[in-house]
Design an enzyme around this catalytic site. Structure first.
Site, PDB file in Angstrom:
ATOM      1  N   ILE A  14      41.139  43.564  48.408  1.00  0.00           N
ATOM      2  CA  ILE A  14      41.391  43.729  46.975  1.00  0.00           C
ATOM      3  C   ILE A  14      41.755  45.196  46.760  1.00  0.00           C
ATOM      4  O   ILE A  14      40.900  46.072  46.848  1.00  0.00           O
ATOM      5  CB  ILE A  14      40.167  43.339  46.118  1.00  0.00           C
ATOM      6  CG1 ILE A  14      39.874  41.849  46.275  1.00  0.00           C
ATOM      7  CG2 ILE A  14      40.424  43.674  44.649  1.00  0.00           C
ATOM      8  CD1 ILE A  14      38.700  41.346  45.441  1.00  0.00           C
ATOM      9  N   HIS A  15      43.031  45.454  46.535  1.00  0.00           N
ATOM     10  CA  HIS A  15      43.500  46.822  46.363  1.00  0.00           C
ATOM     11  C   HIS A  15      43.997  47.039  44.936  1.00  0.00           C
ATOM     12  O   HIS A  15      44.023  46.105  44.124  1.00  0.00           O
ATOM     13  CB  HIS A  15      44.552  47.186  47.418  1.00  0.00           C
ATOM     14  CG  HIS A  15      45.703  46.231  47.483  1.00  0.00           C
ATOM     15  ND1 HIS A  15      46.889  46.456  46.834  1.00  0.00           N
ATOM     16  CD2 HIS A  15      45.826  45.032  48.096  1.00  0.00           C
ATOM     17  CE1 HIS A  15      47.709  45.444  47.070  1.00  0.00           C
ATOM     18  NE2 HIS A  15      47.085  44.558  47.830  1.00  0.00           N
ATOM     19  N   ALA A  16      44.392  48.238  44.614  1.00  0.00           N
ATOM     20  CA  ALA A  16      44.620  48.687  43.237  1.00  0.00           C
ATOM     21  C   ALA A  16      45.562  47.819  42.397  1.00  0.00           C
ATOM     22  O   ALA A  16      45.190  47.409  41.296  1.00  0.00           O
ATOM     23  CB  ALA A  16      45.107  50.132  43.234  1.00  0.00           C
TER      24      ALA A  16
END
Length: 85
Positions: A14-16
């Protein structure tokens, strides 16, 4: 209350960018939405809380939704996770 689990398949976890989109989508619902990884839990409507979980590829998260529109909110979050993470 509606609950479901999902294993993150995005190589970056889960990235930006997708986290921001997920938070924005979750904020459109009145229900309280929480995401949990292990012992940590976060409000899905707060980007820093979600990013603080540090979810990586292959890790399982649990999502719980409680409120007046919980069915629709849970379905939307699950669909988002399947399509983007």
């Amino acid at each position: 209350m509606v609950e479901f689990s999902y294993v993150i398949t995005d190589p970056a976890g889960i990235h930006a960018r997708p986290a921001g989109q997920l938070v924005k989508m979750a904020a459109a619902f009145a229900s309280a939405i929480r995401i949990t990884k292990g012992e940590k839990s976060a409000d899905l409507k707060r980007i820093f809380s979600v990013m603080g979980l540090g979810v990586r590829c292959g890790e399982q998260v649990s999502v719980s939704v409680e409120g007046v529109d919980e069915e629709a909110a849970a379905r939307a979050v699950e669909d988002f996770l399947k399509a983007n993470m």
